[in-house]
Design a protein around this motif. Structure first.
Motif, mmCIF file in Angstrom:
data_model
loop_
_atom_site.group_PDB
_atom_site.id
_atom_site.type_symbol
_atom_site.label_atom_id
_atom_site.label_comp_id
_atom_site.label_asym_id
_atom_site.label_seq_id
_atom_site.Cartn_x
_atom_site.Cartn_y
_atom_site.Cartn_z
ATOM 1 N N TYR A 254 3.647 -33.790 -76.629
ATOM 2 C CA TYR A 254 2.829 -34.090 -77.810
ATOM 3 C C TYR A 254 1.796 -35.123 -77.392
ATOM 4 O O TYR A 254 2.121 -36.300 -77.228
ATOM 5 N N ASP B 173 2.711 -43.955 -75.968
ATOM 6 C CA ASP B 173 2.153 -45.111 -75.263
ATOM 7 C C ASP B 173 1.110 -45.783 -76.139
ATOM 8 O O ASP B 173 0.392 -45.107 -76.878
ATOM 9 N N TYR C 156 15.225 -44.038 -69.465
ATOM 10 C CA TYR C 156 14.474 -44.524 -68.295
ATOM 11 C C TYR C 156 15.439 -45.028 -67.222
ATOM 12 O O TYR C 156 15.892 -46.187 -67.296
ATOM 13 N N HIS D 31 12.273 -48.773 -68.742
ATOM 14 C CA HIS D 31 10.925 -48.489 -69.252
ATOM 15 C C HIS D 31 9.951 -49.483 -68.618
ATOM 16 O O HIS D 31 10.311 -50.635 -68.348
ATOM 17 N N LYS E 4 19.165 -45.808 -79.734
ATOM 18 C CA LYS E 4 18.599 -44.499 -80.105
ATOM 19 C C LYS E 4 19.731 -43.505 -80.391
ATOM 20 O O LYS E 4 19.643 -42.705 -81.312
HETATM 21 P P1 FAD Z 1 11.040 -46.657 -77.287
HETATM 22 O O1 FAD Z 1 12.427 -46.177 -77.096
HETATM 23 O O2 FAD Z 1 10.613 -47.018 -78.655
HETATM 24 O O3 FAD Z 1 10.818 -47.907 -76.302
HETATM 25 C C1 FAD Z 1 9.510 -48.414 -76.079
HETATM 26 C C2 FAD Z 1 9.583 -49.835 -75.552
HETATM 27 O O4 FAD Z 1 10.057 -50.684 -76.595
HETATM 28 C C3 FAD Z 1 10.550 -50.021 -74.387
HETATM 29 O O5 FAD Z 1 10.005 -50.975 -73.504
HETATM 30 C C4 FAD Z 1 11.803 -50.546 -75.058
HETATM 31 O O6 FAD Z 1 12.579 -51.321 -74.151
HETATM 32 C C5 FAD Z 1 11.182 -51.392 -76.166
HETATM 33 N N1 FAD Z 1 12.096 -51.546 -77.313
HETATM 34 C C6 FAD Z 1 12.867 -50.596 -77.875
HETATM 35 N N2 FAD Z 1 13.572 -51.117 -78.902
HETATM 36 C C7 FAD Z 1 13.213 -52.420 -78.981
HETATM 37 C C8 FAD Z 1 13.587 -53.515 -79.830
HETATM 38 N N3 FAD Z 1 14.490 -53.356 -80.819
HETATM 39 N N4 FAD Z 1 12.990 -54.718 -79.617
HETATM 40 C C9 FAD Z 1 12.091 -54.912 -78.641
HETATM 41 N N5 FAD Z 1 11.716 -53.931 -77.813
HETATM 42 C C10 FAD Z 1 12.258 -52.705 -77.974
HETATM 43 N N6 FAD Z 1 4.480 -39.632 -74.461
HETATM 44 C C11 FAD Z 1 3.647 -38.918 -75.248
HETATM 45 O O7 FAD Z 1 2.634 -39.452 -75.717
HETATM 46 N N7 FAD Z 1 3.894 -37.587 -75.521
HETATM 47 C C12 FAD Z 1 4.977 -36.933 -75.013
HETATM 48 O O8 FAD Z 1 5.172 -35.744 -75.271
HETATM 49 C C13 FAD Z 1 5.882 -37.671 -74.183
HETATM 50 N N8 FAD Z 1 6.999 -37.074 -73.690
HETATM 51 C C14 FAD Z 1 7.884 -37.831 -72.954
HETATM 52 C C15 FAD Z 1 9.067 -37.229 -72.515
HETATM 53 C C16 FAD Z 1 9.989 -37.971 -71.774
HETATM 54 C C17 FAD Z 1 11.265 -37.303 -71.307
HETATM 55 C C18 FAD Z 1 9.732 -39.331 -71.457
HETATM 56 C C19 FAD Z 1 10.710 -40.132 -70.635
HETATM 57 C C20 FAD Z 1 8.557 -39.936 -71.903
HETATM 58 C C21 FAD Z 1 7.633 -39.200 -72.656
HETATM 59 N N9 FAD Z 1 6.463 -39.778 -73.157
HETATM 60 C C22 FAD Z 1 5.594 -39.048 -73.931
HETATM 61 C C23 FAD Z 1 6.122 -41.176 -72.822
HETATM 62 C C24 FAD Z 1 6.655 -42.168 -73.881
HETATM 63 O O9 FAD Z 1 5.965 -41.987 -75.089
HETATM 64 C C25 FAD Z 1 6.425 -43.573 -73.321
HETATM 65 O O10 FAD Z 1 7.253 -43.796 -72.210
HETATM 66 C C26 FAD Z 1 6.543 -44.702 -74.331
HETATM 67 O O11 FAD Z 1 5.964 -45.873 -73.735
HETATM 68 C C27 FAD Z 1 7.953 -45.045 -74.738
HETATM 69 O O12 FAD Z 1 8.485 -44.096 -75.569
HETATM 70 P P2 FAD Z 1 10.025 -44.203 -76.059
HETATM 71 O O13 FAD Z 1 10.221 -43.165 -77.062
HETATM 72 O O14 FAD Z 1 10.930 -44.227 -74.900
HETATM 73 O O15 FAD Z 1 9.959 -45.641 -76.738
#
Ligand code: FAD
Length: 290
Positions: free
Chosen positions: A53, A114, A146, A150, A166
Motif C-alpha cells: 500500500y 513511514d 523487525y 525497527h 500488536k
Molecule cells: P509500528 O508498529 O507502529 O512501529 C513504528 C515505530 O513506532 C517503531 O519504531 C516502534 O518501535 C515505535 N512504537 C511502536 N509502539 C510504540 C509506543 N507505544 N511508544 C513509542 N514508540 C512506539 N510501508 C508502506 O508504506 N506500505 C506497505 O505496504 C508496507 N509494507 C510493509 C510490509 C512489511 C512486512 C514490513 C516489515 C514493512 C512494510 N512497510 C510498508 C514499512 C512500514 O510502514 C515501516 O517500517 C514503518 O516505519 C513502521 O510500520 P509498523 O507498522 O511496523 O509501525
C-alpha cells in the motif's frame, strides 16, 4: 481464505507456509499489469500473496484492494492487502474498510507507514492503534516484525515488546522485514518467544539483485549486511548477471536453512519478478502444494 486459517492448516501438516509480496505496478493499466505478474505466481501455489500500500512513498495505494481482490477471486490464491494508518482519520479508515469489504478483502496487514514530511498524525499513531478497528470490522489482521529492530528503535527488547502489543491488539500473524542473516532471525525468534509472541511468524527473504538495490534497502530498513554477502558483492561487482545469480543462490540457502529450523513461513519479497518467486519457491518443500 483467512491467513490465520492458512497458518493453522500448515502448522497441522507440519509444513512451512510460502507467501509472496508484490506491489501495484506503477503507471497506467496497473490492474492489467498486476494480473500478468500474479498469474505467474499462481502456478507456484503460494499460500497467499500480499499487496503493498503505497510502499516507499510510491503513491499507488488506490490499486491495492483491487489487486488483492483479483488475486483471490480470479486466481484462487488467498491475498493480503496492506494498509497504512499514518495521517488517517477515523472517518477515512471507515471509508477504507468499506472499500476493502466491497472488494472482498479478507486479510489486512496493518502498518503505520513511514513518516512523510509535513504529514500530521491524526487518529492512529502506531500500527497497534489501527489493528483493533480492523479486527472489529471482521478482517484477519497481520502486522510487521523487525528481526533487527525497527530503524527508529535501538532497543531490541523494547522492539519485541512493541511487537507483542500488536499481537495483544489482535494481530494474528506477523511478517518480518527482510533480513540477510539467519542468525539474526533465530535470535529474533527467541526474543519474540521470551516476550510472549505466540502467533505465526513468516520470515521475509529478498534476493539481492544489485549493489545499488542492496544499498537502498539497507539504508531504508536498517538491515545488516553479513560478511558472506559483502564478499559476494565484492567478487561479482563487475558482473551483474553473476551477482544476481549469487543473490538468488544466497536467498535459497537462507530459505532452506530456515525451513530446516522449523519456521512457520517464508515470505518472498518478489519485487514483482516471477523468476525471483519461482527460484525461491523451489527452496520450500513442495509436497502437497499446487
Ligand atoms: P509500528 O508498529 O507502529 O512501529 C513504528 C515505530 O513506532 C517503531 O519504531 C516502534 O518501535 C515505535 N512504537 C511502536 N509502539 C510504540 C509506543 N507505544 N511508544 C513509542 N514508540 C512506539 N510501508 C508502506 O508504506 N506500505 C506497505 O505496504 C508496507 N509494507 C510493509 C510490509 C512489511 C512486512 C514490513 C516489515 C514493512 C512494510 N512497510 C510498508 C514499512 C512500514 O510502514 C515501516 O517500517 C514503518 O516505519 C513502521 O510500520 P509498523 O507498522 O511496523 O509501525
Amino acid at each position: 481464505m483467512r491467513v490465520d486459517e492458512v497458518f493453522r492448516l500448515r502448522c497441522e501438516e507440519k509444513k512451512c507456509a510460502l507467501s509472496f509480496e508484490m506491489f501495484p505496478p506503477k503507471g497506467e493499466l496497473t490492474l492489467d499489469r498486476a494480473r500478468e505478474v500474479a498469474a505467474e505466481f499462481a502456478p507456484l501455489a503460494p499460500d497467499f500473496v500480499s499487496v503493498t500500500y503505497s510502499a516507499s512513498g510510491s503513491g499507488n495505494a488506490e490499486a491495492t484492494s483491487a489487486i488483492a481482490s483479483m488475486i483471490s477471486e480470479e486466481l484462487g490464491v488467498s491475498s493480503v492487502a496492506h494498509l497504512t494508518c499514518m495521517g488517517l482519520s477515523r472517518s477515512e479508515l471507515a471509508e477504507k474498510i468499506d472499500e476493502f469489504k466491497a472488494a472482498g478483502v479478507q486479510n489486512v496487514l496493518a502498518l503505520r507507514g513511514d513518516p512523510v514530511p509535513g504529514q500530521q498524525v491524526r487518529d492512529y499513531r502506531y500500527a497497534k492503534d489501527l489493528i483493533p478497528d480492523l479486527v472489529e470490522a471482521g478482517f484477519c489482521v497481520g502486522a510487521a516484525a523487525y528481526p533487527e529492530g525497527h530503524i527508529a528503535c535501538d532497543d531490541l527488547d523494547l522492539d519485541v515488546e512493541r511487537l507483542k502489543e500488536k499481537q495483544d491488539a489482535g494481530a494474528s500473524f506477523l511478517v518480518t522485514q527482510l533480513c540477510f542473516s539467519n542468525e539474526e532471525l533465530y535470535r529474533f525468534r527467541d526474543r519474540a518467544a521470551r516476550a510472549g509472541v505466540t502467533v505465526p511468524v513468516t520470515y521475509g527473504i529478498m534476493p539481492f539483485m544489485s549493489k545499488q538495490q542492496l544499498e537502498r534497502m539497507v539504508f531504508m530498513c536498517g538491515a545488516s549486511l553479513p560478511s558472506p554477502v559483502i564478499k559476494l558483492l565484492a567478487r561479482y561487482e563487475d558482473d551483474p548477471s553473476a551477482l544476481r545469480q549469487a543473490g538468488m543462490d544466497y536467498a535459497c540457502r537462507q530459505i532452506e536453512d530456515l525451513v530446516s529450523h522449523g519456521v512457520e513461513g517464508i515470505h518472498v519479497y518478489t519485487m514483482n519478478r516471477p523468476d525471483v518467486a519461482r527460484v525461491c519457491a523451489g527452496a520450500v518443500p513442495r509436497e502437497g502444494r499446487g
